[in-house]
Design an enzyme around this catalytic site. Structure first.
Site, short mmCIF file in Angstrom:
data_model
loop_
_atom_site.label_atom_id
_atom_site.label_comp_id
_atom_site.label_asym_id
_atom_site.label_seq_id
_atom_site.Cartn_x
_atom_site.Cartn_y
_atom_site.Cartn_z
N ASP A 1 -1.91 9.51 -10.47
CA ASP A 1 -1.80 8.44 -11.48
C ASP A 1 -0.36 8.24 -11.89
O ASP A 1 0.12 7.09 -12.03
CB ASP A 1 -2.67 8.77 -12.71
CG ASP A 1 -4.16 8.73 -12.38
OD1 ASP A 1 -4.51 8.13 -11.33
OD2 ASP A 1 -4.96 9.26 -13.17
N ASN B 1 -2.86 12.78 -3.27
CA ASN B 1 -3.87 13.17 -4.28
C ASN B 1 -4.44 14.55 -3.95
O ASN B 1 -4.62 15.38 -4.83
CB ASN B 1 -4.98 12.13 -4.34
CG ASN B 1 -4.73 11.10 -5.41
OD1 ASN B 1 -3.92 11.31 -6.30
ND2 ASN B 1 -5.40 9.97 -5.34
N ASP C 1 0.86 -1.19 0.00
CA ASP C 1 0.00 0.00 0.00
C ASP C 1 0.89 1.24 0.00
O ASP C 1 1.88 1.30 0.74
CB ASP C 1 -0.90 0.00 1.25
CG ASP C 1 -1.89 1.16 1.22
OD1 ASP C 1 -2.89 1.06 0.50
OD2 ASP C 1 -1.64 2.15 1.91
N GLU D 1 -4.59 2.37 -4.46
CA GLU D 1 -3.14 2.48 -4.32
C GLU D 1 -2.52 1.20 -3.77
O GLU D 1 -1.37 1.22 -3.31
CB GLU D 1 -2.81 3.66 -3.40
CG GLU D 1 -3.20 3.47 -1.94
CD GLU D 1 -4.63 3.93 -1.67
OE1 GLU D 1 -4.97 4.16 -0.51
OE2 GLU D 1 -5.41 4.05 -2.63
#
Length: 640
Positions: free
Chosen positions: A517, A508, A500, A544
């Site tokens: 991304d 983000n 993770d 993620e």
């Protein structure tokens, strides 16, 4: 241009009038070969023109892609690095503790490193970036000066704190020796006032008490003066300007002189006890190591820091101007290169169209006049004769024979008037049927191949994550089930690593989903590049989260692989200011077991997910692992 088109058209018309006479003796085969050769020549010439124009356009585009665009990107990177470098100086101006100074110094070192790395990409632009390098050197020197001032400010704050503690201790000493004396004086005054309020006050007693109390009045006045000096001293340490501090120094100097006069009037026993404390008070207030001197040095440091910050803003503005000028120059060069490319394209497109039109007109003229006069008319005559013979008119006149194909065909028609016509018709029918069958078979075969290709592409797309190019969740589930069955059959261990990205939501929110991304793509690339074996499956588990299936791998091997992947992602140094380290990191959960019929692949996923949770709760940027699976009921209890 129109001056030479008219003579060219006149010459072309004369050539077309000569063509029928010159081509009359040609056979159909030779005439077709001549036409094909002319078409091939035109196509070759057009292809050469197209290739040459494409080469010229490619050169112009290479200039833009290989020279201009990298220059603009490096210039933007330098400008961003300069902004970050200037911003790091602001934090140095306001440090108030050692931890703040270390954090600001680390931020400054990172900004300098990033700026030096950005300058390393513009070595080929030394002349254009000379001013930028000079301004940047001055900016770096100012930032180092700010860091030195920050260290001096921290040391001075510590000394000032020590002086304040001395002032409080000194004031406490005065209170210990003077408070009870002041209270006795106040009590005597209260008693005198009380006696005076009587109808017949005892004046002799009142006079005696007043004389006794008069010798202690300097004690009360000295105590008030000491408190006033301490209060004004503490207030002066907060003066915002040097002028205000000068006024406070003058005020305190006068107050100390008055206190010294009062101090000399104190009784000898109190004077001897407080002589050292009063001298220490004078040193704390006005000496070189006193509080006012510390405040003056602090204000001078603040002024110098502000001047350096202003100078940094000026240097940053100059660097931005130089970078903007270079960017405008590169944009202008890019526009010029684009216009040159467009002009080349238009020029050679016109030449290509002209060559193609001329060639096609020549071929059309040659084929038209030759075929019309020497092929179509004779073929029409032969066809009419063949139709007449097929109808039974055997005396139908036939075209003259000759050495060419149509002449020999006329001879053949004479020889096979009836039976040959019928046989030719039947054979033509058979050939037509065969051609249609072959055409349909070829078309069916081609469509079948296209269908297989499309099915293969669809199958690949169905098991691939569109963003990272890794295996998707569906492929992961299928592969895990397959590897679980194989490991159960062979008795070999099976390892699963759940991964993770730490603080990805903050990433983000701070940098946007497009940057998120790109971050996932780079993390996926690092995981793929550092997988130990080709048989290991790297998949995107969702959001993620990533996962790795490694067959025949024990816990030690899985931990080694997990640490390798963690270091690889950390080594990319992707900036994430929302993270503890300031870069993108990952947490990993490891589960290893030898599959049996008591557990399932889902249990392995649950254990790996639990290990991942422990890795994240214990600080992130680390891995946790379990070597064995518990029973299904135990796993469910732990999950609850």
């Amino acid at each position: 241009m129109f001056q030479w088109i008219k003579p060219f058209c006149f010459k072309l018309s004369r050539l077309t009038r000569r063509v029928p006479q010159s081509a009359a003796g040609l056979s159909i085969r030779r005439s077709l070969l001549l036409g094909f050769a002319a078409m091939a020549a035109v196509m070759i010439l057009a292809t050469l023109v197209a290739l040459f124009s494409s080469n010229q356009i490619s050169k112009s585009m290479d200039i833009i892609i290989e020279q201009r665009l990298p220059t603009m990107m490096h210039t933007l990177r330098v400008a961003n690095a300069v902004d970050a470098l200037a911003a790091s100086g602001i934090s140095l101006q306001s440090v108030s503790s050692e931890s703040d100074r270390q954090h600001a110094a680390q931020k400054l070192n990172n900004a300098i490193t990033e700026f030096e790395q950005s300058l390393s990409g513009i070595d080929s632009m030394a002349a254009e970036m000379r001013d930028v390098r000079r301004f940047a050197a001055a900016l770096t020197e100012n930032l180092h000066s700010l860091h030195t001032m920050a260290e001096q400010r921290i040391a001075m704050l510590q000394e000032r704190q020590f002086a304040r503690e001395r002032l409080f201790s000194n004031l406490q000493t005065f209170k210990q020796h003077l408070t009870y004396r002041v209270r006795i004086i106040e009590a005597d005054n209260d008693l005198i006032n009380h006696l005076l309020s009587r109808p017949s006050p005892p004046m002799e007693r009142i006079v005696a008490m007043a004389r006794s109390s008069a010798q202690w009045n300097p004690v009360q006045r000295f105590y008030r003066e000491v408190e006033t000096i301490s209060r004004h001293t503490l207030s002066a340490t907060q003066d915002p300007t040097l002028s205000a501090l000068g006024v406070s120094r003058q005020t305190l100097s006068i107050a100390l002189l008055e206190a010294d006069i009062t101090f000399k009037k104190l009784p000898a026993e109190i004077h001897s006890k407080l002589d050292r404390s009063f001298t220490e008070l004078q040193e704390i207030v006005l000496a070189e190591s006193g509080l006012l001197t510390f405040r003056k040095r602090e204000l001078l440091l603040a002024i110098d820091s502000q001047n350096l910050i202003s100078e940094n803003h000026r240097l940053t503005h100059l660097i931005d101007q130089a970078a903007s000028a270079l960017m405008n120059q590169e944009v202008s060069e890019t526009n010029n290169a684009g216009m040159t490319t467009e002009q080349i394209q238009q020029k050679y497109m016109f030449i290509l169209l002209l060559v193609t039109c001329i060639g096609l007109l020549g071929i059309a003229a040659l084929m038209y006049f030759h075929i019309i006069r020497n092929v179509i008319l004779r073929l029409s005559w032969l066809s009419e004769s063949m139709l007449s013979i097929a109808a039974g008119r055997l005396d139908t006149p036939l075209p003259p024979s000759g050495n060419d194909e149509l002449g020999r065909l006329g001879v053949a028609i004479r020889q096979f008037q009836k039976t040959a016509v019928n046989a030719e018709l039947r054979e033509a029918d058979l050939r037509l049927s065969k051609q249609k069958a072959e055409f349909f078979y070829s078309d069916l075969k081609q469509k079948s191949q296209e269908l297989e290709i499309m099915n293969s592409k669809l199958e690949k797309l169905s098991i691939t994550d569109f963003l990272t190019g890794l295996a998707n969740r569906r492929h992961f589930d299928e592969s895990l089930a397959t590897e679980w069955t194989r490991a159960m059959r062979t008795g070999q261990p099976l390892a699963l690593i759940m991964i993770d990205v730490d603080h990805f939501k903050n990433f983000n929110d701070r940098y946007g989903h497009q940057a998120g991304d790109e971050c996932l793509k780079k993390v996926a690339g690092a995981l793929t590049a550092n997988a130990c074996r080709a048989g290991d499956l790297v998949a995107r588990y969702g959001g993620e989260e990533f996962s790795i299936i490694s067959a025949e791998t024990d816990l030690a091997g899985a931990r080694e692989l997990a640490e390798k992947l963690r270091r690889a992602v950390q080594a990319m140094s992707l900036v994430n200011e929302g993270s503890t380290l300031g870069i993108v990191t990952i947490s990993l959960g490891i589960a290893v077991c030898i599959p049996d019929r008591k557990n399932t692949a889902s249990d392995l996923v649950c254990v790996a997910d639990k290990a991942l949770y422990q890795a994240k709760t214990s600080g992130r940027n680390r891995s946790k692992g379990f070597a064995e699976l518990q029973q299904r009921e135990t796993v469910k209890i732990n999950n609850m």
